[in-house]
Scaffold this active site. Structure first.
Site, PDB file in Angstrom:
ATOM      1  N   TYR A 186      23.394  74.080  92.407  1.00 15.61           N
ATOM      2  CA  TYR A 186      23.438  72.674  91.978  1.00 15.61           C
ATOM      3  C   TYR A 186      24.407  72.546  90.819  1.00 15.61           C
ATOM      4  CZ  TYR A 186      20.725  69.101  94.207  1.00 15.61           C
ATOM      5  OH  TYR A 186      20.326  68.121  95.073  1.00 15.61           O
TER       6      TYR A 186
ATOM      7  N   GLU B 133      25.629  69.182  89.463  1.00  9.29           N
ATOM      8  CA  GLU B 133      25.886  67.773  89.113  1.00  9.29           C
ATOM      9  C   GLU B 133      26.725  67.698  87.848  1.00  9.29           C
ATOM     10  OE1 GLU B 133      22.075  65.895  88.929  1.00  9.29           O
ATOM     11  OE2 GLU B 133      21.994  65.571  91.086  1.00  9.29           O
TER      12      GLU B 133
ATOM     13  N   ASP C  47      44.842  55.089 101.887  1.00  5.72           N
ATOM     14  CA  ASP C  47      43.896  55.994 102.536  1.00  5.72           C
ATOM     15  C   ASP C  47      44.703  56.844 103.517  1.00  5.72           C
ATOM     16  OD1 ASP C  47      42.076  57.286 104.115  1.00  5.72           O
ATOM     17  OD2 ASP C  47      40.786  55.533 104.450  1.00  5.72           O
TER      18      ASP C  47
ATOM     19  N   THR D 256      40.699  62.473 103.699  1.00  7.88           N
ATOM     20  CA  THR D 256      39.778  63.507 104.176  1.00  7.88           C
ATOM     21  C   THR D 256      40.540  64.824 104.060  1.00  7.88           C
ATOM     22  OG1 THR D 256      40.609  63.203 106.413  1.00  7.88           O
ATOM     23  CG2 THR D 256      38.609  62.027 105.852  1.00  7.88           C
TER      24      THR D 256
ATOM     25  N   LYS E 208      41.445  66.657 108.383  1.00  7.57           N
ATOM     26  CA  LYS E 208      42.306  66.196 109.481  1.00  7.57           C
ATOM     27  C   LYS E 208      43.633  66.973 109.423  1.00  7.57           C
ATOM     28  CE  LYS E 208      39.689  61.949 109.750  1.00  7.57           C
ATOM     29  NZ  LYS E 208      39.633  60.494 109.485  1.00  7.57           N
TER      30      LYS E 208
ATOM     31  N   ARG F 164      35.472  69.934 106.331  1.00  5.18           N
ATOM     32  CA  ARG F 164      35.149  68.511 106.200  1.00  5.18           C
ATOM     33  C   ARG F 164      34.985  68.204 104.715  1.00  5.18           C
ATOM     34  NH1 ARG F 164      34.500  67.522 111.127  1.00  5.18           N
ATOM     35  NH2 ARG F 164      34.570  65.305 110.747  1.00  5.18           N
TER      36      ARG F 164
HETATM   37  C1  LIG Z   1      38.591  59.667 109.131  1.00  8.41           C
HETATM   38  C2  LIG Z   1      38.876  58.566 108.216  1.00  8.41           C
HETATM   39  C3  LIG Z   1      38.025  58.258 107.137  1.00  8.41           C
HETATM   40  C4  LIG Z   1      36.633  58.800 106.953  1.00  8.41           C
HETATM   41  O1  LIG Z   1      36.390  60.072 107.004  1.00  8.41           O
HETATM   42  P1  LIG Z   1      34.940  60.711 107.238  1.00  8.41           P
HETATM   43  O2  LIG Z   1      35.181  62.064 106.669  1.00  8.41           O
HETATM   44  O3  LIG Z   1      34.705  60.679 108.688  1.00  8.41           O
HETATM   45  O4  LIG Z   1      33.950  59.947 106.457  1.00  8.41           O
HETATM   46  C5  LIG Z   1      38.420  57.266 106.261  1.00  8.41           C
HETATM   47  N1  LIG Z   1      39.578  56.619 106.424  1.00  8.41           N
HETATM   48  C6  LIG Z   1      40.388  56.856 107.454  1.00  8.41           C
HETATM   49  C7  LIG Z   1      41.642  56.076 107.581  1.00  8.41           C
HETATM   50  C8  LIG Z   1      40.073  57.830 108.395  1.00  8.41           C
HETATM   51  O5  LIG Z   1      40.880  58.046 109.426  1.00  8.41           O
END
Ligand SMILES: *Cc1c(COP(=O)(O)O)cnc(C)c1O
Length: 438
Positions: free
Chosen positions: A51, A53, A196, A222, A225, A231
């Site tokens: 933990y 925090e 994003d 993220t 990807k 993740r």
């Molecule tokens: C995949 C994605 C997210 C969210 O990701 P998670 O890890 O699935 O919560 C946010 N914004 C965009 C543009 C994405 O493609």
């Protein structure tokens, strides 16, 4: 996995099955990738016991001398990789990273603006089914029929509604994000511009997609990807962001903890640090370039063979095929039977429904990680077109109540299809030559 095998045969067997599925199939879901063995090792460590925090040097629990080193390394690597003065590596995932941005810079009820889900945007950018539209007044912008962002609309909406936050970035968009054009609009109305880059983070690192760093105040992503980590999520604040609000870094930190999250996932943080270490190497640039070469090759071959691609091609790692009204789901199912995985997706001006949309979305991050190149992309395009031919005479019923039953029957028919079985075997043979894990 000798311990799981001994102790929990059920879970062991299903994990084995899933790993085999990943090994023997072609993964074209553009939000997926294959994390390195080093990343996977970091995830499977006793760091998950801890933990922590708080943040390095300021925790609510003892015993942090090593965890602080790990998180600091992750923070510093993220800053170096993107060339920014601030990073937070604690978001559990991309959606939480985005929520934290709202909490950091908006009051409940504030107006925000993002790309609509049916137009490729993400749920967390204010879509009606997302909590973000319950807590904030969400305005959605769209793409034009040719699949490109509609800047006339974006500018008009921004001037009319004066949102506090404008999102740029999407989940199903095949062209480069014009960060500079968004910045001009956001700056004119004094809005925060948040990029994003969940999907394109790895491409930006590799230098094959423009960086939002000079234009956005905040950047979220993220880590799993194109960045090819575990993740997870990350938030960056740029120099431009700190100029607008010198407290922005602190506000982001506070939004993640204690506003939204509890203890960070230290094993995940370690795995992110490992992935960022990989992304800092020159070989990651080669990887990013190859993702694009592969995507362009796949797109061209599909179009040459008669597929209709949204926006007639791609600038990045993904593409959308317009399969005809409501036909995306049929192609997804049939390809699955042939060992090729992708996902159904809406297309611009969708005439069917989000659950039975007209398109599929596919991309090359995963197959590129396996070492596949142009010849394999052309082969994959041929397989996709062969599968399309197999489903030609099938049609989703107009009557909505008949659809799920129809799809069950469709699955049964497709399972018996000899052509799909043959392709699945060929896919398996190709995958053996390009193992996901050696
Ligand atoms: C995949 C994605 C997210 C969210 O990701 P998670 O890890 O699935 O919560 C946010 N914004 C965009 C543009 C994405 O493609």
């Amino acid at each position: 996995m000798k311990n799981i095998k001994k102790q929990d045969k059920q879970i062991y067997q299903v994990i084995q099955n899933e790993v085999q599925r990943q090994q023997e199939g072609i993964e074209l879901i553009p939000s997926e990738n294959i994390a390195s063995p080093a990343v996977i090792e970091a995830l499977g460590t006793p760091l998950t016991n801890k933990y922590s925090e708080g943040y390095p040097g300021a925790r609510y629990y003892g015993g942090q001398e090593y965890i602080d080193v790990i998180e600091t390394l992750a923070i510093e690597r993220a800053k170096k990789l993107f060339g920014v003065p601030y990073s937070n590596v604690q978001p559990y995932s991309g959606s939480l990273a985005n929520l934290a941005v709202y909490v950091a810079i908006c009051e409940p009820g504030d107006t925000i603006m993002g790309q609509g889900l049916l137009d490729g945007g993400h749920l967390t950018h204010g879509w009606k089914a997302s909590a973000t539209s319950m807590f904030y007044n969400a305005i959605q912008y769209h793409v034009k029929e040719n699949g490109r962002l509609d800047f006339e609309e974006i500018e008009a909406l921004a001037k009319k509604h004066k949102p506090r936050l404008i999102w740029v970035g999407a989940t199903a968009y095949v062209r480069e994000f014009p960060f500079q054009k968004f910045a001009k609009i956001a700056d004119e109305i004094g809005a925060y511009l948040v990029a994003d880059i969940a999907h394109v983070a790895g491409l930006i690192v590799a230098g094959v997609h423009k960086s939002p760093v000079p234009y956005a105040h905040i950047i979220t992503m993220t880590t799993h990807k194109t960045l090819r980590g575990p993740r997870g999520g990350m938030i960056l604040v740029t120099e431009k962001g700190l100029k607008k609000d010198p407290e922005l870094g602190k506000k982001i930190n506070r939004a993640i903890f204690p506003n939204l999250q509890g203890g960070p996932h230290d094993h995940q943080t370690a795995a992110i640090a490992v992935a960022l270490g990989e992304a800092l190497k020159p070989s990651f640039k080669t990887y990013g370039k190859q993702i694009i070469i592969n995507a362009k090759t796949l797109a061209e071959e599909l179009m040459n063979k008669g597929a209709k691609l949204v926006s007639k091609g791609t600038d990045n790692h993904m593409m959308l095929i317009d399969c005809g009204i409501g036909r995306g789901v049929l192609l997804e199912i049939a390809l699955d039977m042939a060992g090729i995985t992708l996902n159904k997706n809406t297309i611009p001006r969708e005439q069917a429904s989000p659950f039975y949309p007209s398109g599929v979305r596919l991309g090359t991050p995963s197959v590129t990680t396996r070492g596949m190149k142009a010849p394999q992309m052309r082969q994959i395009a041929r397989w996709i077109m062969q599968v399309m031919k197999e489903i030609e005479k099938h049609e989703l019923p107009e009557n909505k109540t008949e659809r799920s039953k129809y799809l069950q029957e469709f699955k049964t028919i497709m399972k018996k299809n000899k052509e799909l079985t043959r392709i699945k075997q060929e896919v398996k043979t190709l995958c053996k030559k390009f193992p996901a894990y050696k």
